[in-house]
Design a protein around this motif. Sequence first.
Motif, PDB file in Angstrom:
ATOM      1  N   ALA A 227       0.828  -1.209   0.000  1.00 52.26           N
ATOM      2  CA  ALA A 227       0.000   0.000   0.000  1.00 52.26           C
ATOM      3  C   ALA A 227       0.860   1.256   0.000  1.00 52.26           C
ATOM      4  O   ALA A 227       0.558   2.238  -0.697  1.00 52.26           O
ATOM      5  CB  ALA A 227      -0.930  -0.014   1.216  1.00 52.26           C
ATOM      6  N   LEU A 228       1.951   1.240   0.756  1.00 51.95           N
ATOM      7  CA  LEU A 228       2.822   2.404   0.842  1.00 51.95           C
ATOM      8  C   LEU A 228       3.535   2.658  -0.484  1.00 51.95           C
ATOM      9  O   LEU A 228       3.637   3.803  -0.936  1.00 51.95           O
ATOM     10  CB  LEU A 228       3.832   2.210   1.966  1.00 51.95           C
ATOM     11  CG  LEU A 228       4.771   3.368   2.289  1.00 51.95           C
ATOM     12  CD1 LEU A 228       4.016   4.670   2.469  1.00 51.95           C
ATOM     13  CD2 LEU A 228       5.584   3.047   3.541  1.00 51.95           C
ATOM     14  N   ALA A 229       3.993   1.605  -1.127  1.00 53.04           N
ATOM     15  CA  ALA A 229       4.633   1.764  -2.440  1.00 53.04           C
ATOM     16  C   ALA A 229       3.658   2.360  -3.446  1.00 53.04           C
ATOM     17  O   ALA A 229       4.034   3.206  -4.274  1.00 53.04           O
ATOM     18  CB  ALA A 229       5.156   0.417  -2.930  1.00 53.04           C
ATOM     19  N   ALA A 230       2.391   1.949  -3.363  1.00 46.55           N
ATOM     20  CA  ALA A 230       1.372   2.495  -4.268  1.00 46.55           C
ATOM     21  C   ALA A 230       1.118   3.968  -3.977  1.00 46.55           C
ATOM     22  O   ALA A 230       0.888   4.764  -4.903  1.00 46.55           O
ATOM     23  CB  ALA A 230       0.076   1.690  -4.123  1.00 46.55           C
ATOM     24  N   MET A 231       1.169   4.341  -2.697  1.00 45.16           N
ATOM     25  CA  MET A 231       0.961   5.751  -2.341  1.00 45.16           C
ATOM     26  C   MET A 231       2.093   6.612  -2.882  1.00 45.16           C
ATOM     27  O   MET A 231       1.862   7.712  -3.401  1.00 45.16           O
ATOM     28  CB  MET A 231       0.881   5.881  -0.818  1.00 45.16           C
ATOM     29  CG  MET A 231       0.381   7.238  -0.328  1.00 45.16           C
ATOM     30  SD  MET A 231      -1.390   7.484  -0.617  1.00 45.16           S
ATOM     31  CE  MET A 231      -1.347   8.844  -1.798  1.00 45.16           C
ATOM     32  N   LEU A 232       3.304   6.123  -2.790  1.00 42.96           N
ATOM     33  CA  LEU A 232       4.442   6.873  -3.315  1.00 42.96           C
ATOM     34  C   LEU A 232       4.324   7.061  -4.826  1.00 42.96           C
ATOM     35  O   LEU A 232       4.728   8.095  -5.371  1.00 42.96           O
ATOM     36  CB  LEU A 232       5.748   6.169  -2.962  1.00 42.96           C
ATOM     37  CG  LEU A 232       6.044   6.004  -1.464  1.00 42.96           C
ATOM     38  CD1 LEU A 232       7.376   5.295  -1.263  1.00 42.96           C
ATOM     39  CD2 LEU A 232       6.037   7.341  -0.741  1.00 42.96           C
ATOM     40  N   LYS A 233       3.776   6.071  -5.501  1.00 44.60           N
ATOM     41  CA  LYS A 233       3.540   6.198  -6.944  1.00 44.60           C
ATOM     42  C   LYS A 233       2.569   7.338  -7.240  1.00 44.60           C
ATOM     43  O   LYS A 233       2.696   8.032  -8.260  1.00 44.60           O
ATOM     44  CB  LYS A 233       2.987   4.882  -7.486  1.00 44.60           C
ATOM     45  CG  LYS A 233       4.017   3.783  -7.685  1.00 44.60           C
ATOM     46  CD  LYS A 233       4.868   4.045  -8.915  1.00 44.60           C
ATOM     47  CE  LYS A 233       5.721   2.851  -9.278  1.00 44.60           C
ATOM     48  NZ  LYS A 233       6.563   3.121 -10.471  1.00 44.60           N
ATOM     49  N   ARG A 234       1.590   7.514  -6.376  1.00 41.59           N
ATOM     50  CA  ARG A 234       0.646   8.629  -6.574  1.00 41.59           C
ATOM     51  C   ARG A 234       1.366   9.964  -6.422  1.00 41.59           C
ATOM     52  O   ARG A 234       1.056  10.921  -7.130  1.00 41.59           O
ATOM     53  CB  ARG A 234      -0.511   8.518  -5.586  1.00 41.59           C
ATOM     54  CG  ARG A 234      -1.356   7.269  -5.760  1.00 41.59           C
ATOM     55  CD  ARG A 234      -2.563   7.235  -4.809  1.00 41.59           C
ATOM     56  NE  ARG A 234      -3.250   5.963  -4.939  1.00 41.59           N
ATOM     57  CZ  ARG A 234      -3.117   4.922  -4.115  1.00 41.59           C
ATOM     58  NH1 ARG A 234      -2.322   5.041  -3.059  1.00 41.59           N
ATOM     59  NH2 ARG A 234      -3.766   3.799  -4.313  1.00 41.59           N
ATOM     60  N   TYR A 235       2.307  10.025  -5.513  1.00 41.75           N
ATOM     61  CA  TYR A 235       3.096  11.248  -5.376  1.00 41.75           C
ATOM     62  C   TYR A 235       3.947  11.489  -6.624  1.00 41.75           C
ATOM     63  O   TYR A 235       4.093  12.632  -7.087  1.00 41.75           O
ATOM     64  CB  TYR A 235       4.009  11.160  -4.149  1.00 41.75           C
ATOM     65  CG  TYR A 235       3.303  11.021  -2.818  1.00 41.75           C
ATOM     66  CD1 TYR A 235       2.002  11.480  -2.629  1.00 41.75           C
ATOM     67  CD2 TYR A 235       3.954  10.442  -1.734  1.00 41.75           C
ATOM     68  CE1 TYR A 235       1.367  11.357  -1.402  1.00 41.75           C
ATOM     69  CE2 TYR A 235       3.330  10.319  -0.494  1.00 41.75           C
ATOM     70  CZ  TYR A 235       2.030  10.769  -0.335  1.00 41.75           C
ATOM     71  OH  TYR A 235       1.415  10.643   0.883  1.00 41.75           O
ATOM     72  N   ASN A 236       4.518  10.422  -7.182  1.00 44.70           N
ATOM     73  CA  ASN A 236       5.363  10.555  -8.380  1.00 44.70           C
ATOM     74  C   ASN A 236       4.613  11.224  -9.524  1.00 44.70           C
ATOM     75  O   ASN A 236       5.205  11.941 -10.336  1.00 44.70           O
ATOM     76  CB  ASN A 236       5.847   9.192  -8.860  1.00 44.70           C
ATOM     77  CG  ASN A 236       6.756   8.472  -7.894  1.00 44.70           C
ATOM     78  OD1 ASN A 236       6.764   7.244  -7.841  1.00 44.70           O
ATOM     79  ND2 ASN A 236       7.540   9.204  -7.110  1.00 44.70           N
ATOM     80  N   ARG A 237       3.313  11.004  -9.596  1.00 46.99           N
ATOM     81  CA  ARG A 237       2.508  11.574 -10.686  1.00 46.99           C
ATOM     82  C   ARG A 237       2.542  13.098 -10.667  1.00 46.99           C
ATOM     83  O   ARG A 237       2.308  13.741 -11.693  1.00 46.99           O
ATOM     84  CB  ARG A 237       1.063  11.075 -10.578  1.00 46.99           C
ATOM     85  CG  ARG A 237       0.151  11.644 -11.639  1.00 46.99           C
ATOM     86  CD  ARG A 237      -1.192  10.952 -11.660  1.00 46.99           C
ATOM     87  NE  ARG A 237      -2.046  11.514 -12.694  1.00 46.99           N
ATOM     88  CZ  ARG A 237      -3.185  10.971 -13.087  1.00 46.99           C
ATOM     89  NH1 ARG A 237      -3.606   9.845 -12.540  1.00 46.99           N
ATOM     90  NH2 ARG A 237      -3.901  11.545 -14.019  1.00 46.99           N
ATOM     91  N   TYR A 238       2.844  13.664  -9.512  1.00 41.62           N
ATOM     92  CA  TYR A 238       2.905  15.118  -9.384  1.00 41.62           C
ATOM     93  C   TYR A 238       4.343  15.619  -9.282  1.00 41.62           C
ATOM     94  O   TYR A 238       4.591  16.716  -8.789  1.00 41.62           O
ATOM     95  CB  TYR A 238       2.056  15.567  -8.190  1.00 41.62           C
ATOM     96  CG  TYR A 238       0.588  15.400  -8.485  1.00 41.62           C
ATOM     97  CD1 TYR A 238      -0.166  16.422  -9.059  1.00 41.62           C
ATOM     98  CD2 TYR A 238      -0.036  14.176  -8.284  1.00 41.62           C
ATOM     99  CE1 TYR A 238      -1.491  16.250  -9.381  1.00 41.62           C
ATOM    100  CE2 TYR A 238      -1.376  13.985  -8.609  1.00 41.62           C
ATOM    101  CZ  TYR A 238      -2.092  15.025  -9.162  1.00 41.62           C
ATOM    102  OH  TYR A 238      -3.410  14.840  -9.500  1.00 41.62           O
ATOM    103  N   GLY A 239       5.273  14.795  -9.747  1.00 44.35           N
ATOM    104  CA  GLY A 239       6.665  15.216  -9.798  1.00 44.35           C
ATOM    105  C   GLY A 239       7.397  15.116  -8.479  1.00 44.35           C
ATOM    106  O   GLY A 239       8.525  15.595  -8.358  1.00 44.35           O
TER     107      GLY A 239
END
Length: 583
Positions: A227-239
């Motif tokens: 779940a945490l790795a997926a959350m970090l991916k969401r942050y990556n979408r915004y640079g």
Amino acid sequence: MKRRIDIDNSINENSALDLMDDSAFADVVILNGKVLTIDENFAIAESIAIRGDRILKVGTQAEIRQLINIDTKVINVEGRTVIPGLIEAHLHPEQGALSELEEEIPVVKTINELLQWIIKQTEVKSENEWIIFPKFFYTRLKELRPPTLKELDEAAPINPVFLNGSFGGVINSAAMRISNITENTVDEGILKNPFSGQPTGILSRSAFKLLNTPPDKVYSEKEKATALAAMLKRYNRYGITSICSGAGDMQTFSLYQEIRKANELTCRVFLNIRFPLNLRHSVSVDEMLDSIDRMDMKTGDGDEWVKIGALKIILDGGILTGTAYLREPWGQRAQEVFGFEDPEYRGILNYNFEELERIVSKAAKSGWKFAAHCTGGGGVDLLLDVFEKINKTISLRDKRFAIIHGNFFTPESTIRMKKTGIYADAQAAWLYKDADAFTDIIGSERVSHFLPFRSMLDNEVMVNGGSDHMVKFDANSSVNPFNPFLGMWCMITRTTENSNVINSNEAITREEALRIYTINNAYATFEEAIKGSLETGKFADLAVLSSDILTCSTDQIKDIESVLTLVGGKVVFASDEIKMSNK
């Protein structure tokens, strides 16, 4: 029509051939861009060469083409703006990652929307099963009031309801019944009707311990890591390529390390270690200080991916629950909104001057960065009193101690921060979400000191930008939105969710906002030499933007996303506009 960006492994016929040693060539090059380096001069380049996980060279397109050989991956960004990877100064991804795994948390803007959600919950939950709304703040409702006990009881006559606002909350009669809370229950956190003596349903955090809520769901370490790795991916979408996690422990540190070992970590992490929430209900200051001696790590320990951050305490409550510690009493309007009776009430404090002095001194002597959650101006002044006293014997100038949130900074407090080198860890989107409500609650005069970014920068205070994201997955509808471009837009325009402009004289420039979310935030983690700008030798952490933040319309800034995000030269996010190919 959206432009596609080609990522190609073929060599341009005019590029340098393999006449040089392979180590002189780039593994990846970014060509044909508008590269905002965020260096000391805010230089703008055209292209970037990357070797391994570091930047090999930044320069013109002609210069960078000389570093291409047959094995180089070539990314033509077709004139798009490239910026250093954004650094998020303060959020809680561990909590956010789990927040909507079971069900979506609704966005409610009116009491009726809230009550309709509760009614729907009663239809799918069993009798006496709790209905819990995490991170609920009624100051963000149109009505600017909590739902009444009668309203909650009509919506959920059988199911217990808990609207959890972190430092305050609201419950219904069923929740009182299950938790054995009556007119005879003695706890300072239970608000009672002054005439009948009956609980009103409004609680402060000290009363949360009385609630007979079910235990939180237990997730396995693997589930939490996924779940945490997926959350970090969401942050990556915004640079976003680096984060400062606001409150963790050594178990959290190990969790990030395990994600790294699995090659799933897509953001660099600076993890603050939080001390007990309220020493008066947990451990003594002596025990806290002893625990520092027992820890075998301190700020900066770890590696380039996961590092120990600041030692963090919780000094006061929250502005959204009327528990922030202000310089003056909250006032009559606040009494009406939050329900407290004492006209001299200023908020809550978990530590006094002497206790703070002991904790901060220990941190300063033990190699820790120190940071305190502090949401009210009275807390800011208390912290500065402590910092100034300690600074007489232990220089704090280079320790990068921080006031997290702060919110209300007077001209005097910003001057004091400059003198002692204290950083302001600010959440710009709170201006967007909350400035209108607080103009009503505490008045425009006090709100004139709310997040005064222009004044802080003019007084040479180091401002850091974060979100305090805690719940929901969406960048813009989260209780604390984590879209950094929304935060920058707030700093630049001073505009609220209701389209009001608050204290326009405190607006800053686009360039200044970018510096706050890049190089300033790198300073906060002692990493300005390795990230925060696009310069030779620094990590190849960068983002290609959907719009040019320097020239797009002002309103468009908040809608910017990354179309391509790299961390250490590796792609961690690519939008549909990115065409991956091996020609």
